[in-house]
Write an enzyme that holds these catalytic residues in place. Structure first.
Site, PDB file in Angstrom:
ATOM      1  N   PRO A   1       1.636   6.327  -1.401  1.00  0.00           N
ATOM      2  CA  PRO A   1       2.405   5.284  -2.086  1.00  0.00           C
ATOM      3  C   PRO A   1       3.121   5.910  -3.280  1.00  0.00           C
ATOM      4  CG  PRO A   1       0.022   4.850  -2.173  1.00  0.00           C
ATOM      5  CD  PRO A   1       0.196   6.187  -1.581  1.00  0.00           C
ATOM      6  N   CYS A   2       4.324   5.471  -3.554  1.00  0.00           N
ATOM      7  CA  CYS A   2       5.024   6.112  -4.678  1.00  0.00           C
ATOM      8  C   CYS A   2       5.346   5.096  -5.766  1.00  0.00           C
ATOM      9  CB  CYS A   2       6.271   6.835  -4.202  1.00  0.00           C
ATOM     10  SG  CYS A   2       7.435   5.759  -3.413  1.00  0.00           S
ATOM     11  N   GLN A   3       4.578   3.988  -5.794  1.00  0.00           N
ATOM     12  CA  GLN A   3       4.778   3.032  -6.886  1.00  0.00           C
ATOM     13  C   GLN A   3       4.464   3.719  -8.206  1.00  0.00           C
ATOM     14  OE1 GLN A   3       2.833   2.195  -4.240  1.00  0.00           O
ATOM     15  NE2 GLN A   3       3.286   0.100  -3.590  1.00  0.00           N
TER      16      GLN A   3
END
Ligand code: SAM
Length: 353
Positions: free
Chosen positions: A81-83
């Protein structure tokens, strides 16, 4: 046969695609228990490890399992995830907020696999004016890999969905160069929503059950491929909407959205994707994790888990476990297996020549 580990495996859409291409999945790692149950049910003998990939101890556990399996780790695959991605200063990729991505670097550095594949949302390519993407390429190159990245459209690979994903592919320098699979379907022949799901029971009279029966033979080549030898209809349960939801969506034409509603109707939701009805003769929009803004092209309800799974190219024998909310998240988070399969086949052909 190549052996792989899948980091941030979720329910395993990416793994399923690699498995269907003939890759042996040793292990999938995630911290979502329900997704891991689904992962284990659908990936033969692969182990689903419940662990936090931001912690060092997780790497020790992975090493233990990899060693006891007696198999080499030829491929590292995953969709971190790249949040909250951050680049606080020039090349300051080591910011703790990026630690999930750093987990992938650490695994590649440790195992020196023959190849790796990372999947992310397309927006990552332009984040910080492309600096994040460049930094990722640079780091892997400095580890001895030829690396390329590209935004791919799932519909080009036979998926009935306009989903776009940024994919990084790396091949160890002593083996060769990465290359992305050519499109298998041209735009005029994209698989449509109707071709994907119109053999499934309407669920307008009754909601259905998690384990149910088909009511007709498959009607398209895509449906035949999805059903294969599956005789049980899994996860095809309709949502029991309030009457106002049914009445509102009934006013939206095929392919339309909230902008097609009469004044004063459905005004509680007026953002871009609100009250979107799929078009039966086109691929679907990107399947989300269950925000209930997308509706069936014909019926006045949101798609069932099985319908969304079909639109994501999960075969019908892929069973989703957990609550409906968890199942929606698993389907919406996934890499479409057909896209994963096309990527895996390309990597196999590069690595095995
Ligand atoms: C985009 S999804 C991956 C989907 C998967 N590649 C597929 O094709 O089905 C990202 C996953 O990362 C997992 N995740 C998020 N933070 C994590 C962490 N700290 N450790 C392990 N997994 C994590 C989430 O639970 C989620 O399943």
């Amino acid at each position: 046969m190549l052996h792989a580990i899948d980091l941030f495996c979720g329910a395993g859409g990416l793994s399923r695609g690699f498995m269907d291409a003939g890759v042996d999945i040793i292990l999938g790692v995630d911290n979502d228990k329900a997704a891991l149950k689904t992962f284990e049910k659908n990936h033969g003998n692969a182990i689903g490890m419940n662990a936090d990939l931001s912690k060092q101890e997780t790497f020790d556990k992975i090493q233990e399992i990899a060693e006891s399996s007696g198999r080499s780790i030829d491929l590292v695959i995953g969709g971190p995830p790249c949040q909250g991605f951050s680049l606080t200063g020039p090349r300051n990729f080591d910011d703790p907020r990026n630690k999930l991505y750093l987990a992938v670097f650490a695994m590649v550095k440790q195992y020196k696999p023959k190849g790796f594949l990372i999947e992310n949302v397309p927006g990552m390519a332009t984040l910080y004016e492309g600096q994040i993407k460049e930094e990722i390429l640079k780091r892997f190159r400095s580890m001895g890999y030829n690396v390329e990245c590209k935004i791919l459209t799932a519909a080009d690979y036979g998926v009935p969905q306009m989903r776009k994903r940024l994919v990084f592919m790396g091949i160890r320098e002593d083996i060769g160069f990465p290359a992305f699979p050519k499109a298998k379907v041209d735009e005029e022949h994209y698989v449509t929503c109707r071709e994907a799901i119109d053999d499934l029971p309407p669920r307008t009279e009754e909601l259905g059950q998690e384990q149910d029966e088909y009511i007709m033979e498959p009607r398209s080549d895509y449906q035949k491929m999805m059903r294969k030898d599956c005789t049980i209809l899994w996860n095809h349960v309709a949502t029991d909407h309030k009457q106002f939801v049914k009445d509102t969506i009934a006013l939206v034409p095929e392919g339309g959205n909230w902008k097609d509603l009469p004044k004063g109707v459905g005004e509680s939701r007026t953002f871009h994707e609100a009250w979107t009805r799929y078009h039966g003769d086109k691929p679907s929009r990107t399947i989300d994790t269950g925000h209930r803004n997308h509706f069936h092209y014909q019926y006045n309800r949101v798609p069932t888990i099985r319908e969304n799974a079909r639109l994501q190219s999960f075969p019908d024998d892929f069973v989703f476990l957990g609550t409906r909310t968890q199942q929606n998240r698993q389907v919406g988070n996934a890499v479409p297996p057909l896209l994963g399969k096309a990527l895996a086949e390309k990597m196999i052909s590069i690595i095995e020549g």
